[in-house]
Every structure is written in structure tokens, then in C-alpha cells.
Write an enzyme that holds these catalytic residues in place. Structure first.
Site, PDB file in Angstrom:
ATOM      1  N   HIS A   1     101.487  76.092  63.959  1.00 44.79           N
ATOM      2  CA  HIS A   1     100.397  77.034  63.917  1.00 44.79           C
ATOM      3  C   HIS A   1      99.286  77.361  64.544  1.00 44.79           C
ATOM      4  O   HIS A   1      98.608  77.884  64.303  1.00 44.79           O
ATOM      5  CB  HIS A   1     100.844  77.958  63.165  1.00 44.79           C
ATOM      6  CG  HIS A   1      99.702  77.582  61.313  1.00 44.79           C
ATOM      7  ND1 HIS A   1     100.982  77.479  60.483  1.00 44.79           N
ATOM      8  CD2 HIS A   1      98.709  76.979  61.313  1.00 44.79           C
ATOM      9  CE1 HIS A   1      99.635  77.030  59.087  1.00 44.79           C
ATOM     10  NE2 HIS A   1      98.377  76.548  59.347  1.00 44.79           N
TER      11      HIS A   1
ATOM     12  N   HIS B   1      97.712  65.868  60.481  1.00 44.86           N
ATOM     13  CA  HIS B   1      96.358  66.459  61.452  1.00 44.86           C
ATOM     14  C   HIS B   1      95.373  66.363  59.593  1.00 44.86           C
ATOM     15  O   HIS B   1      95.421  66.798  58.669  1.00 44.86           O
ATOM     16  CB  HIS B   1      96.390  67.437  62.154  1.00 44.86           C
ATOM     17  CG  HIS B   1      96.625  69.033  61.588  1.00 44.86           C
ATOM     18  ND1 HIS B   1      97.771  69.193  60.441  1.00 44.86           N
ATOM     19  CD2 HIS B   1      96.231  69.867  61.391  1.00 44.86           C
ATOM     20  CE1 HIS B   1      97.728  70.465  60.412  1.00 44.86           C
ATOM     21  NE2 HIS B   1      96.377  70.793  60.303  1.00 44.86           N
TER      22      HIS B   1
ATOM     23  N   HIS C   1      94.631  81.227  55.497  1.00 39.39           N
ATOM     24  CA  HIS C   1      93.646  80.875  55.898  1.00 39.39           C
ATOM     25  C   HIS C   1      91.658  81.354  56.093  1.00 39.39           C
ATOM     26  O   HIS C   1      91.306  80.700  56.352  1.00 39.39           O
ATOM     27  CB  HIS C   1      93.333  79.632  57.663  1.00 39.39           C
ATOM     28  CG  HIS C   1      94.487  79.026  57.749  1.00 39.39           C
ATOM     29  ND1 HIS C   1      95.862  79.788  57.942  1.00 39.39           N
ATOM     30  CD2 HIS C   1      94.658  77.591  58.181  1.00 39.39           C
ATOM     31  CE1 HIS C   1      96.746  78.798  58.371  1.00 39.39           C
ATOM     32  NE2 HIS C   1      95.951  77.322  58.635  1.00 39.39           N
TER      33      HIS C   1
ATOM     34  N   GLU D   1     100.707  70.954  55.729  1.00 35.39           N
ATOM     35  CA  GLU D   1     100.848  71.882  55.331  1.00 35.39           C
ATOM     36  C   GLU D   1     102.492  71.354  55.425  1.00 35.39           C
ATOM     37  O   GLU D   1     103.436  72.957  55.877  1.00 35.39           O
ATOM     38  CB  GLU D   1     100.628  72.828  56.951  1.00 35.39           C
ATOM     39  CG  GLU D   1      99.113  73.336  56.647  1.00 35.39           C
ATOM     40  CD  GLU D   1      98.500  73.868  58.022  1.00 35.39           C
ATOM     41  OE1 GLU D   1      97.788  75.076  57.999  1.00 35.39           O
ATOM     42  OE2 GLU D   1      98.880  73.598  59.136  1.00 35.39           O
TER      43      GLU D   1
END
Ligand SMILES: [Fe+2]
Length: 285
Positions: A12, A191, A59, A238
Site C-alpha cells: 500500500h 521494507h 499511519h 505490516e
């Protein structure tokens, strides 16, 4: 009765929203990622889900570090997006299905999950970008957003998120209305955006996770959160959202599509479609 038709996992990254706005889907940088979506579109066109349950992490648009629920479920009939500061346009609101939300909340609390119930909930790029990727014409179905804390430690474990998904899946399978439901897990894969390992990507671990997601997801529950951070990067956690998505698929699961591309904004960009044949009975393990 409701039926769970399958699950989709997708990255995303906010810059995807900018690429969509600017029509860069066929640019050389973006094409290998966007080329992973026509098979998803064909699968959705065939299955025609009425509702999407979306596991993702907020977030900072709805929750911030001062108040961070481990698990929160939206119980509204509409979910608005707002400007997050990424330079991407504010999306139109997504429809909700409050009755289905309350059914899921009741059943998951009954199963021992301490859910934060949100009768108002903003949804950020972690919900909106996957919707835009999967329904590029904007005709996305009603959603039930499930927010999992992947931001403020301590995080829920891989096993706990998988079990949350199992509980949601049992709730969906027992919903009396004749709905076709898909589940979505967003974020990842490997990441790390800051610190000494900024830019860290681990293709081997991502491949293992995607392989095992269909075949043997319980094998992934042995990884602790520190191990996931080490192997997938600080933001690679995530993947917890993908574990919950997979947990909700309570029938026979088959991978029907997968795409993997490195990198998009220092992130391993991945997409997977898992088909779910049949669903387990309400109290099956
Ligand atoms: Fe994210």
C-alpha cells in the site's frame, strides 16, 4: 449464508496513489507492479464480492502514537479519507456495512479479542490505495476496516494476528445474509524506511512468506516480532495484516495469482490472490 470467496494481499505504498493520479501505470518504473493487477481484476469480476473486510494498519490519520489500539474494527456505514500530507488526492468515501461489522465485533470479542469499536473511523492510504488498485473504476464494494497495530511496539504476534483472522473468518461464515465476502491484507512486504538499515529488502524471506501463506500459514506463526523486524525490516511487520487476511480464509485455499517486484519506494511490492473454497463451521478450529 455469507460465503468467503478469497483473499488478496497487496502493498500500500503512498507513492502508488500518486502514480495512479498521474497515469503512470505504464511507465517503466511502475509497469512491473501495475502489470500484476489485471489478473486480480479478472478474479474480482468473476467473484463479484459484495463486501471486503480490509486488514491494514493506520499511519496516523485515525490513530496516533498516543492512543494506539492493538485491534480496532470500524462499525460505520461510511468511512472517509482525509489529506495525509503525501500529496495524493483525498479519495471519495468508502461505503460500510455496520450490521456486518457488529456481527464480527460480537464474535471476535466472544472469542477473547479485546476489540476497539469505532463507530467513526477515518481510513488512510493503507485502505484507499488497495481499493483503487483492485477497483480502478472506483466501484469498490462496502468495506469493514480492521486496523491492526503494526506501528507502536509492543505489536501483536504473528500467531495472534493469524488467530484474529481465524475468528473473523468464523464470524463471516456464520453471517446469515447471503453475501459474497473477500478479505484483504495490505502493506509490506519487506521494507525499512529509516535507521541504519533504511532500504533493507529481503527477497528470500518475502518468497518464503508468500509460499507459506497458501500452503502452511501456521508455520509462519513461529516467527517472533523481533525476528520479523530483523528478517523483513522495521516496516515489514505490516505482513501481520496479511497473516490476518490468510487466517480469515477458513476453507480450502489455493493461490491463483502472485506478483512480486523490487522496489517501489524502497519497498518490496507484492500482490497475491488466494481462492477460498468452502468455509468452516462456526466453531471449527
Ligand atoms: Fe504502511
Amino acid at each position: 449464508m455469507a460465503r468467503i470467496v478469497g483473499g488478496v494481499g497487496t502493498t500500500h505504498v503512498p507513492s502508488i496513489g500518486k502514480a495512479i493520479t498521474e497515469g503512470k501505470q505504464t511507465d517503466s518504473y511502475w509497469k512491473p507492479f501495475f502489470d500484476g493487477f489485471p489478473p486480480v481484476h479478472r478474479w474480482i469480476a468473476r467473484e463479484k464480492p459484495d463486501v471486503a473486510v480490509v486488514f491494514s494498519n493506520d499511519h496516523g490519520l485515525n490513530f496516533f502514537l498516543d492512543k494506539m489500539p492493538t485491534f480496532a474494527i470500524g462499525a460505520a456505514n461510511e468511512y472517509r479519507n482525509e489529506d495525509e500530507g503525501w500529496g495524493i488526492p483525498v479519495s471519495h468515501a468508502a461505503k460500510g456495512n455496520a450490521a456486518l461489522s457488529w456481527h464480527i465485533i460480537n464474535d471476535t470479542v466472544n472469542d477473547g479479542f479485546d476489540i476497539t469499536m469505532c463507530q467513526e473511523m477515518l481510513v488512510d492510504h493503507a485502505v484507499m490505495i488497495p481499493l483503487q488498485l483492485m477497483w480502478p473504476m472506483g466501484d469498490w464494494p462496502a468495506i469493514v476496516p480492521v486496523a491492526i497495530n503494526t506501528v507502536q511496539h509492543p505489536l501483536p504476534s504473528m500467531a495472534r494476528c493469524y488467530e484474529l483472522g481465524r475468528s473473523v473468518g468464523r464470524a463471516l461464515a456464520s453471517y446469515p445474509e447471503d453475501l459474497k465476502i473477500m478479505v484483504i491484507g495490505t502493506g509490506g512486504l519487506s521494507h525499512q524506511l529509516d535507521g541504519k538499515r533504511a532500504g533493507f529488502i529481503n527477497k528470500d524471506f518475502d518468497t518464503l512468506c508468500m509460499d507459506q501463506l497458501a500452503a502452511d500459514p501456521e508455520s509462519l506463526t513461529r516467527y517472533s516480532i523481533p525476528e520479523v523486524v530483523e528478517l523483513a525490516g522495521a516496516q515489514g511487520v505490516e505482513f501481520l495484516n496479511w497473516m490476518a487476511m490468510r487466517g480469515a480464509l477458513t476453507g480450502q485455499v489455493t493461490q491463483v495469482h502472485r506478483n512480486y517486484h523490487i522496489p517501489i519506494s524502497n519497498t518490496a511490492a507484492a500482490t497475491i490472490v488466494l481462492e477460498n473454497a468452502g468455509t468452516a463451521a462456526r466453531h471449527a478450529a
